[in-house]
Design an enzyme around this catalytic site. Structure first.
Site, PDB file in Angstrom:
ATOM      1  N   SER A 130       0.834  -1.205   0.000  1.00 11.62           N
ATOM      2  CA  SER A 130       0.000   0.000   0.000  1.00 11.62           C
ATOM      3  C   SER A 130       0.864   1.248   0.000  1.00 11.62           C
ATOM      4  CB  SER A 130      -0.902   0.004   1.241  1.00 11.62           C
ATOM      5  OG  SER A 130      -1.530   1.256   1.417  1.00 11.62           O
ATOM      6  N   TYR A 155      -2.707  -0.405   9.878  1.00 10.58           N
ATOM      7  CA  TYR A 155      -2.829  -0.977   8.540  1.00 10.58           C
ATOM      8  C   TYR A 155      -1.515  -0.829   7.777  1.00 10.58           C
ATOM      9  CZ  TYR A 155      -4.112  -1.297   3.615  1.00 10.58           C
ATOM     10  OH  TYR A 155      -4.149  -1.621   2.277  1.00 10.58           O
TER      11      TYR A 155
END
Length: 330
Positions: A130, A155
């Protein structure tokens, strides 16, 4: 090739599965169909796969990558050539509410993927990372050579951990691994928790939308078709040790930014959705949220040099296609 796509009922998983079927691959799709968002959308995606002319080359399995015995049996039975791991607990803000879900899926589950790839001689593992791994890095655009040691959300920390674990396995067991740092992917069948989807729905129903940091944020929005083109091309190019020029590592391991390399302000983003919807939004301005970053901006030089491709779909075109899908399907 025989390909395992985890997270196959997810947004990117759907479109990747369709692309792999288009090139006559045999695809096994795995997903736990959890209720992080409405499972009906996940079923809608599976229904879309079922319409494909090569659907006979697809097998769907409902399972969780954190179930190690199941995953070992799955790999032993199918003998995959390539694995694309898209399964993960997504979302930055949700990690503040339910951190356990991120540990189970993004760490334990990914470790199971790595072990199975090692034990069953997988030719190439591609995995979703990401843009959030760049944290509060102020150097723009983000380069894969930049420091990513300071994630600002759980995350992001799990995605950075995935890269570290994959590199270790690549180095120790000569496992070709490719990490994919996705930059704000959007398009038809997208996730309803993403801003473009939730904004369109709110505008459609006359509900106020929350605009964080007074709209003073920029995102490198990347249309789904561009993302899939990049992933399919990279899947055919497992990294070799001598190709890694970013670090001194000799492992068959590479990381790529997959982004449009053209950041758009949140204000312009909302304007584009309003124009495509033909309706103005009711705006509720809020401060920056914990875990958010002010700008994402991808340098895609490595992607271009490795597979001669650069994402280029404009926001106007991409949002237009999404809104068309939204109005037709929903």
């Amino acid at each position: 090739m025989k390909v395992l796509v985890t997270g196959a009922a997810g947004f990117i998983g759907l479109h990747l599965t369709l692309a792999l079927l288009n090139r006559d691959d045999e695809v096994v799709g795995l997903d736990n169909l959890n209720d992080y968002y409405d499972p009906a959308l996940k079923q809608l995606r599976l229904d879309e796969i079922a319409k494909h002319s090569k659907y006979s080359n697809f097998e769907f399995i409902k399972a969780d990558i954190s179930d190690r015995p199941f995953m070992e049996n799955l790999f032993a039975e199918h003998r995959f050539d390539v694995v694309v791991n898209l399964a993960a607990q997504a979302g930055v803000r949700y990690s503040l509410e339910n951190p356990e879900a991120y540990i189970d899926s993004n760490l334990v589950g990914f470790a199971n993927i790595l072990e199975c790839c090692r034990n069953f001689d997988i030719q190439h593992l591609l995995f979703a990372s990401s843009s959030s791994v760049y944290g509060m890095n102020m150097k723009q655009p983000f380069s894969v050579a930049d420091n990513t040691d300071f994630p600002v959300s759980l995350y992001a920390a799990t995605k950075k951990s995935n890269e570290l674990l994959a590199h270790s396995y690549s180095h120790l067991f000569n496992l070709p691994c490719t990490g994919l740092r996705f930059f704000t992917v959007y398009g038809p069948f997208g996730r309803p928790d993403m801003a473009y989807y939730s904004f369109a729905k709110a505008i459609d129903h006359g509900i106020p939308i929350d605009i964080y940091n007074n709209g003073d944020m920029k995102r490198d929005f990347t249309y789904i078709d561009d993302v899939i083109e990049a992933v399919v091309r990279l899947s055919q190019k497992p990294p070799k040790p001598q190709e890694n020029k970013i670090t001194d590592s000799k492992a068959p391991f590479k990381v790529f930014n997959v982004g449009n390399s053209s950041p758009v302000s949140l204000k312009d983003f909302v304007d584009t959705i309003e124009l495509s919807m033909g309706k103005l939004a009711i705006k509720n301005y809020l401060p920056m949220q914990p875990g958010d970053v002010p700008v994402t901006f991808a340098c895609v030089d490595e992607l271009i040099s490795s597979c001669d491709f650069q994402p280029s779909t404009s926001l106007e075109e991409g949002i237009g296609k999404f809104i068309h899908w939204y109005k037709e399907v929903l």
